[in-house]
Design an enzyme around this catalytic site. Structure first.
Site, PDB file in Angstrom:
ATOM      1  N   ARG A 138       0.853  -1.186   0.000  1.00  0.00           N
ATOM      2  CA  ARG A 138       0.000   0.000   0.000  1.00  0.00           C
ATOM      3  C   ARG A 138       0.891   1.238   0.000  1.00  0.00           C
ATOM      4  O   ARG A 138       2.032   1.211   0.485  1.00  0.00           O
ATOM      5  CB  ARG A 138      -0.904   0.027   1.232  1.00  0.00           C
ATOM      6  CG  ARG A 138      -1.817  -1.191   1.372  1.00  0.00           C
ATOM      7  CD  ARG A 138      -2.587  -1.128   2.674  1.00  0.00           C
ATOM      8  NE  ARG A 138      -3.505  -2.254   2.839  1.00  0.00           N
ATOM      9  CZ  ARG A 138      -3.184  -3.408   3.438  1.00  0.00           C
ATOM     10  NH1 ARG A 138      -1.949  -3.565   3.929  1.00  0.00           N
ATOM     11  NH2 ARG A 138      -4.063  -4.372   3.546  1.00  0.00           N
ATOM     12  N   LYS A 163      -1.341  -1.643   7.598  1.00  0.00           N
ATOM     13  CA  LYS A 163      -2.756  -1.439   7.898  1.00  0.00           C
ATOM     14  C   LYS A 163      -3.187  -2.346   9.049  1.00  0.00           C
ATOM     15  O   LYS A 163      -2.835  -3.528   9.084  1.00  0.00           O
ATOM     16  CB  LYS A 163      -3.604  -1.739   6.661  1.00  0.00           C
ATOM     17  CG  LYS A 163      -5.075  -1.402   6.837  1.00  0.00           C
ATOM     18  CD  LYS A 163      -5.840  -1.596   5.556  1.00  0.00           C
ATOM     19  CE  LYS A 163      -7.315  -1.239   5.730  1.00  0.00           C
ATOM     20  NZ  LYS A 163      -8.076  -1.427   4.472  1.00  0.00           N
ATOM     21  N   HIS A 228      -2.935   2.630  -5.703  1.00  0.00           N
ATOM     22  CA  HIS A 228      -3.546   1.357  -5.314  1.00  0.00           C
ATOM     23  C   HIS A 228      -3.830   0.491  -6.546  1.00  0.00           C
ATOM     24  O   HIS A 228      -3.963  -0.724  -6.428  1.00  0.00           O
ATOM     25  CB  HIS A 228      -4.833   1.601  -4.524  1.00  0.00           C
ATOM     26  CG  HIS A 228      -5.017   0.639  -3.390  1.00  0.00           C
ATOM     27  ND1 HIS A 228      -4.197   0.612  -2.284  1.00  0.00           N
ATOM     28  CD2 HIS A 228      -5.918  -0.356  -3.191  1.00  0.00           C
ATOM     29  CE1 HIS A 228      -4.592  -0.342  -1.459  1.00  0.00           C
ATOM     30  NE2 HIS A 228      -5.635  -0.953  -1.991  1.00  0.00           N
ATOM     31  N   ARG A 231      -1.208  -2.057  -6.876  1.00  0.00           N
ATOM     32  CA  ARG A 231      -1.410  -3.168  -5.935  1.00  0.00           C
ATOM     33  C   ARG A 231      -2.474  -4.126  -6.477  1.00  0.00           C
ATOM     34  O   ARG A 231      -2.314  -5.347  -6.415  1.00  0.00           O
ATOM     35  CB  ARG A 231      -1.810  -2.601  -4.581  1.00  0.00           C
ATOM     36  CG  ARG A 231      -2.159  -3.643  -3.505  1.00  0.00           C
ATOM     37  CD  ARG A 231      -2.391  -2.918  -2.180  1.00  0.00           C
ATOM     38  NE  ARG A 231      -3.170  -3.686  -1.224  1.00  0.00           N
ATOM     39  CZ  ARG A 231      -2.651  -4.523  -0.324  1.00  0.00           C
ATOM     40  NH1 ARG A 231      -1.351  -4.718  -0.281  1.00  0.00           N
ATOM     41  NH2 ARG A 231      -3.434  -5.161   0.524  1.00  0.00           N
ATOM     42  N   HIS A 254      -3.853  -9.411   3.858  1.00  0.00           N
ATOM     43  CA  HIS A 254      -5.280  -9.446   4.160  1.00  0.00           C
ATOM     44  C   HIS A 254      -5.556 -10.371   5.342  1.00  0.00           C
ATOM     45  O   HIS A 254      -4.984 -11.458   5.431  1.00  0.00           O
ATOM     46  CB  HIS A 254      -6.086  -9.946   2.951  1.00  0.00           C
ATOM     47  CG  HIS A 254      -6.185  -8.945   1.846  1.00  0.00           C
ATOM     48  ND1 HIS A 254      -6.514  -9.293   0.549  1.00  0.00           N
ATOM     49  CD2 HIS A 254      -6.003  -7.598   1.842  1.00  0.00           C
ATOM     50  CE1 HIS A 254      -6.524  -8.204  -0.200  1.00  0.00           C
ATOM     51  NE2 HIS A 254      -6.219  -7.177   0.556  1.00  0.00           N
ATOM     52  N   TYR A 263     -10.322 -10.675  -6.188  1.00  0.00           N
ATOM     53  CA  TYR A 263      -9.531 -10.713  -7.416  1.00  0.00           C
ATOM     54  C   TYR A 263      -9.924 -11.870  -8.328  1.00  0.00           C
ATOM     55  O   TYR A 263      -9.557 -11.878  -9.496  1.00  0.00           O
ATOM     56  CB  TYR A 263      -8.042 -10.764  -7.071  1.00  0.00           C
ATOM     57  CG  TYR A 263      -7.602  -9.497  -6.370  1.00  0.00           C
ATOM     58  CD1 TYR A 263      -7.420  -8.318  -7.076  1.00  0.00           C
ATOM     59  CD2 TYR A 263      -7.434  -9.473  -4.990  1.00  0.00           C
ATOM     60  CE1 TYR A 263      -7.065  -7.144  -6.439  1.00  0.00           C
ATOM     61  CE2 TYR A 263      -7.071  -8.305  -4.339  1.00  0.00           C
ATOM     62  CZ  TYR A 263      -6.889  -7.146  -5.065  1.00  0.00           C
ATOM     63  OH  TYR A 263      -6.550  -5.984  -4.422  1.00  0.00           O
TER      64      TYR A 263
END
Length: 302
Positions: A138, A163, A228, A231, A254, A263
């Site tokens: 990120r 994050k 982003h 990414r 994640h 995805y």
């Protein structure tokens, strides 16, 4: 909530409660801003408002055409205010949670990524974009990288307090390492890998995005891109190359596999491999016998 630019006791207590829950400064800023707008809408302190005011405000946001994600954010900000700071836990929890919209992110094709990197002549910009695309980091994680986070012995990048305030490792490929070494030899950053105006100051969050848009225009890419996007392209291209979804989940950092599963809706490889239904009208497939072979195959075998 905030009078004449001064911090009120309620506002300060709300901020302190969010800090105690270990929220990031960015999240605290967003939540405080959301509560401030809520208070300004009614022209009264949140302490003086009631449950019906909270409900009406959320309905007002929907009527104004605000995105469902915005409504969820505001609901969360008010939930923390009334549950933790004002001790009224049933006020917001009882309200229905807006169902968020599912939007597919913009993804660059492999050919577009090649054109992008061919168009970037500034070595610092190229290295920054390469970290986003080849490691899937990120932007907030990239600008916090330090020189000693690049571990060339283990071929990993250490992401400190990403994050959710979590540490993790991202991959470091030989190609990316080569680009980073070339960048370091040219710019000699001291502590921060990608410094801003001064050697030890990080990049402004908006700067890389502006530079990327400029590079995309130069490369003839008309898609609406952001940092982003690189990414998203990283994850999609890995999936199309056959990488296990669990591996991609770990690389992206994640918590939930459901987030990474987004995805699977973006990858186009399997869609391209599906047969054309129009072609099937002109040349229908041979019917299968009970043993799974086509009638043509049975005749040839006979």
């Amino acid at each position: 909530y905030k009078r004449q630019g001064l911090m009120t006791p309620l506002r300060q207590r709300y901020i302190d409660d969010l800090r105690l829950k270990n929220f990031s400064p960015k999240t605290i800023k967003v939540y405080v801003h959301a509560v401030a707008k809520f208070a300004r809408h009614f022209g009264r302190c949140p302490r003086e408002l009631c449950r019906e005011d909270v409900r009406n405000y959320l309905l007002y946001l929907l009527e104004q055409g605000r995105a469902r994600s915005t409504c969820v954010l505001v609901r969360n900000a008010l939930r923390h205010l009334y549950t933790d700071t004002l001790g009224r836990p049933d006020w917001v929890e009882a309200l229905p949670r807006p169902k968020p919209e599912t939007k597919l992110p913009v993804v660059l094709s492999r050919e577009e990524v090649q054109r992008l990197f061919s168009a970037v002549t500034n070595l610092k910009q190229k290295a920054l974009f390469m970290v986003a695309y080849d490691s899937g980091l990120r932007l907030s994680e990239i600008i916090q990288l330090r020189i000693d986070d690049i571990d060339s012995d283990r071929m990993v990048i250490r992401v400190c307090q990403g994050k959710g305030k979590k540490d993790r490792y991202a991959r470091l490929t030989p190609t990316l390492l080569s680009v980073l070494r070339e960048y370091w030899m040219a710019f000699r950053p001291e502590t921060v890998l990608f410094p801003g105006a001064t050697p030890n100051k990080t990049y402004d969050l908006a700067t890389p995005g502006r530079l990327l848009k400029k590079a995309c225009r130069k490369a003839g890419i008309t898609k609406r891109v952001s940092m982003h996007t690189l990414r998203h392209s990283f994850a999609t291209h890995l999936l199309e190359a056959g990488t296990n979804l669990r591996v991609i989940q770990q690389l992206l950092g994640h918590d939930r596999i459901q987030t990474t599963a987004l995805y699977t809706h973006i990858s186009l490889e399997e869609l391209r491999d599906a047969p054309s239904t129009v072609d099937m009208l002109e040349d229908p497939p041979s019917p299968k016998d009970d043993d799974g072979t086509s009638s043509t195959e049975s005749e040839e075998a006979a």
